[in-house]
Write a protein that holds these residues in place. Structure first.
Motif, PDB file in Angstrom:
ATOM      1  N   ALA A 151       0.805  -1.229   0.000  1.00 22.31           N
ATOM      2  CA  ALA A 151       0.000   0.000   0.000  1.00 22.31           C
ATOM      3  C   ALA A 151       0.834   1.273   0.000  1.00 22.31           C
ATOM      4  O   ALA A 151       0.300   2.361  -0.187  1.00 22.31           O
ATOM      5  CB  ALA A 151      -0.938   0.004   1.209  1.00 22.31           C
ATOM      6  N   ALA A 152       2.143   1.140   0.205  1.00 22.99           N
ATOM      7  CA  ALA A 152       3.017   2.305   0.237  1.00 22.99           C
ATOM      8  C   ALA A 152       4.266   2.010  -0.582  1.00 22.99           C
ATOM      9  O   ALA A 152       4.749   0.878  -0.593  1.00 22.99           O
ATOM     10  CB  ALA A 152       3.402   2.619   1.681  1.00 22.99           C
ATOM     11  N   TRP A 153       4.760   3.034  -1.264  1.00 21.17           N
ATOM     12  CA  TRP A 153       5.989   2.823  -2.042  1.00 21.17           C
ATOM     13  C   TRP A 153       6.932   4.013  -1.872  1.00 21.17           C
ATOM     14  O   TRP A 153       6.514   5.102  -1.503  1.00 21.17           O
ATOM     15  CB  TRP A 153       5.681   2.580  -3.512  1.00 21.17           C
ATOM     16  CG  TRP A 153       5.240   3.777  -4.295  1.00 21.17           C
ATOM     17  CD1 TRP A 153       6.031   4.634  -5.008  1.00 21.17           C
ATOM     18  CD2 TRP A 153       3.912   4.254  -4.449  1.00 21.17           C
ATOM     19  NE1 TRP A 153       5.270   5.608  -5.594  1.00 21.17           N
ATOM     20  CE2 TRP A 153       3.967   5.395  -5.268  1.00 21.17           C
ATOM     21  CE3 TRP A 153       2.672   3.827  -3.977  1.00 21.17           C
ATOM     22  CZ2 TRP A 153       2.836   6.121  -5.619  1.00 21.17           C
ATOM     23  CZ3 TRP A 153       1.554   4.557  -4.328  1.00 21.17           C
ATOM     24  CH2 TRP A 153       1.635   5.668  -5.139  1.00 21.17           C
ATOM     25  N   TYR A 154       8.204   3.747  -2.137  1.00 17.84           N
ATOM     26  CA  TYR A 154       9.242   4.772  -2.002  1.00 17.84           C
ATOM     27  C   TYR A 154      10.406   4.426  -2.932  1.00 17.84           C
ATOM     28  O   TYR A 154      10.511   3.305  -3.434  1.00 17.84           O
ATOM     29  CB  TYR A 154       9.707   4.879  -0.554  1.00 17.84           C
ATOM     30  CG  TYR A 154      10.409   3.646  -0.046  1.00 17.84           C
ATOM     31  CD1 TYR A 154      11.801   3.590   0.030  1.00 17.84           C
ATOM     32  CD2 TYR A 154       9.689   2.520   0.348  1.00 17.84           C
ATOM     33  CE1 TYR A 154      12.443   2.444   0.487  1.00 17.84           C
ATOM     34  CE2 TYR A 154      10.323   1.386   0.792  1.00 17.84           C
ATOM     35  CZ  TYR A 154      11.706   1.355   0.866  1.00 17.84           C
ATOM     36  OH  TYR A 154      12.339   0.217   1.295  1.00 17.84           O
ATOM     37  N   TYR A 155      11.264   5.398  -3.142  1.00 16.86           N
ATOM     38  CA  TYR A 155      12.426   5.231  -4.015  1.00 16.86           C
ATOM     39  C   TYR A 155      13.703   5.416  -3.189  1.00 16.86           C
ATOM     40  O   TYR A 155      14.099   6.544  -2.907  1.00 16.86           O
ATOM     41  CB  TYR A 155      12.385   6.246  -5.166  1.00 16.86           C
ATOM     42  CG  TYR A 155      11.225   6.009  -6.093  1.00 16.86           C
ATOM     43  CD1 TYR A 155      11.357   5.166  -7.183  1.00 16.86           C
ATOM     44  CD2 TYR A 155       9.988   6.598  -5.860  1.00 16.86           C
ATOM     45  CE1 TYR A 155      10.283   4.916  -8.027  1.00 16.86           C
ATOM     46  CE2 TYR A 155       8.909   6.359  -6.698  1.00 16.86           C
ATOM     47  CZ  TYR A 155       9.071   5.516  -7.775  1.00 16.86           C
ATOM     48  OH  TYR A 155       8.007   5.269  -8.612  1.00 16.86           O
ATOM     49  N   PRO A 156      14.351   4.312  -2.778  1.00 15.68           N
ATOM     50  CA  PRO A 156      15.569   4.452  -1.969  1.00 15.68           C
ATOM     51  C   PRO A 156      16.757   4.992  -2.763  1.00 15.68           C
ATOM     52  O   PRO A 156      17.639   5.629  -2.191  1.00 15.68           O
ATOM     53  CB  PRO A 156      15.837   3.032  -1.470  1.00 15.68           C
ATOM     54  CG  PRO A 156      15.116   2.134  -2.408  1.00 15.68           C
ATOM     55  CD  PRO A 156      13.952   2.918  -2.944  1.00 15.68           C
ATOM     56  N   HIS A 157      16.769   4.754  -4.068  1.00 15.34           N
ATOM     57  CA  HIS A 157      17.862   5.233  -4.926  1.00 15.34           C
ATOM     58  C   HIS A 157      17.256   5.795  -6.212  1.00 15.34           C
ATOM     59  O   HIS A 157      17.425   5.216  -7.289  1.00 15.34           O
ATOM     60  CB  HIS A 157      18.835   4.093  -5.246  1.00 15.34           C
ATOM     61  CG  HIS A 157      19.367   3.418  -4.037  1.00 15.34           C
ATOM     62  ND1 HIS A 157      20.272   4.005  -3.185  1.00 15.34           N
ATOM     63  CD2 HIS A 157      19.092   2.198  -3.500  1.00 15.34           C
ATOM     64  CE1 HIS A 157      20.541   3.181  -2.191  1.00 15.34           C
ATOM     65  NE2 HIS A 157      19.830   2.074  -2.357  1.00 15.34           N
ATOM     66  N   PRO A 158      16.562   6.938  -6.115  1.00 14.21           N
ATOM     67  CA  PRO A 158      15.885   7.469  -7.301  1.00 14.21           C
ATOM     68  C   PRO A 158      16.876   7.987  -8.332  1.00 14.21           C
ATOM     69  O   PRO A 158      18.040   8.257  -8.017  1.00 14.21           O
ATOM     70  CB  PRO A 158      15.045   8.611  -6.738  1.00 14.21           C
ATOM     71  CG  PRO A 158      15.796   9.058  -5.530  1.00 14.21           C
ATOM     72  CD  PRO A 158      16.402   7.803  -4.960  1.00 14.21           C
ATOM     73  N   SER A 159      16.376   8.154  -9.532  1.00 11.14           N
ATOM     74  CA  SER A 159      17.189   8.774 -10.575  1.00 11.14           C
ATOM     75  C   SER A 159      17.448  10.228 -10.179  1.00 11.14           C
ATOM     76  O   SER A 159      16.747  10.782  -9.324  1.00 11.14           O
ATOM     77  CB  SER A 159      16.446   8.724 -11.905  1.00 11.14           C
ATOM     78  OG  SER A 159      15.367   9.638 -11.875  1.00 11.14           O
TER      79      SER A 159
END
Length: 105
Positions: free
Chosen positions: A66-74
Motif C-alpha cells: 500500500a506504500a511505495w518509495y524510491y531508496p535510490h531514485p534517478s
C-alpha cells in the motif's frame, strides 16, 4: 497538516508533502513505523527508478504493497528519495502548509 489514513488510523502525518504526478510523498520521519512492514515487491518507473514497497497493517487489517518509495531514485527524482506515497486503501487528507518565505522567517 497532511495525513495518510488506513482503517481509521493515521499512519503518517506531516505539515508538507512533496507532490509528484498527483501523489503526495510523505517524508520518512512522518511514518508511524509500527504500521509498516517491508515487502519484497519492486517496480520500475522509467524516470524515477526502482520503487520498493511496504505493506500496511492496522488492527488486523492488511493492505499489501500500500506504500511505495524510491531508496535510490534517478537524479530527476532525487527530491523524493525515501519519501513514501500511498494507494490501495490508504486515504490522504488535509491541506499542505506553505513553505515559509524569506519574509516570514
Amino acid at each position: 497538516m497532511m495525513r495518510a489514513i488506513f482503517n481509521g488510523v493515521v499512519i503518517a502525518e506531516t505539515p508538507r508533502t512533496k507532490r509528484v504526478e498527483g501523489n503526495d510523498y510523505f517524508p520518512p520521519d512522518s511514518l508511524k513505523r509500527e504500521y509498516f512492514t517491508d515487502s519484497p515487491t519492486k517496480s520500475l518507473c522509467p524516470w524515477k527508478g526502482v520503487a520498493r514497497y511496504y505493506s500496511v497493517s492496522v488492527d488486523g487489517v492488511t493492505s499489501p504493497d500500500a506504500a511505495w518509495y524510491y531508496p535510490h531514485p534517478s537524479p530527476l527524482a532525487r527530491r523524493i528519495k525515501n519519501h513514501v506515497a500511498f494507494w490501495n486503501g490508504v486515504t490522504i487528507e488535509g491541506t499542505r502548509e506553505k513553505k515559509p518565505t524569506a519574509q516570514s522567517r
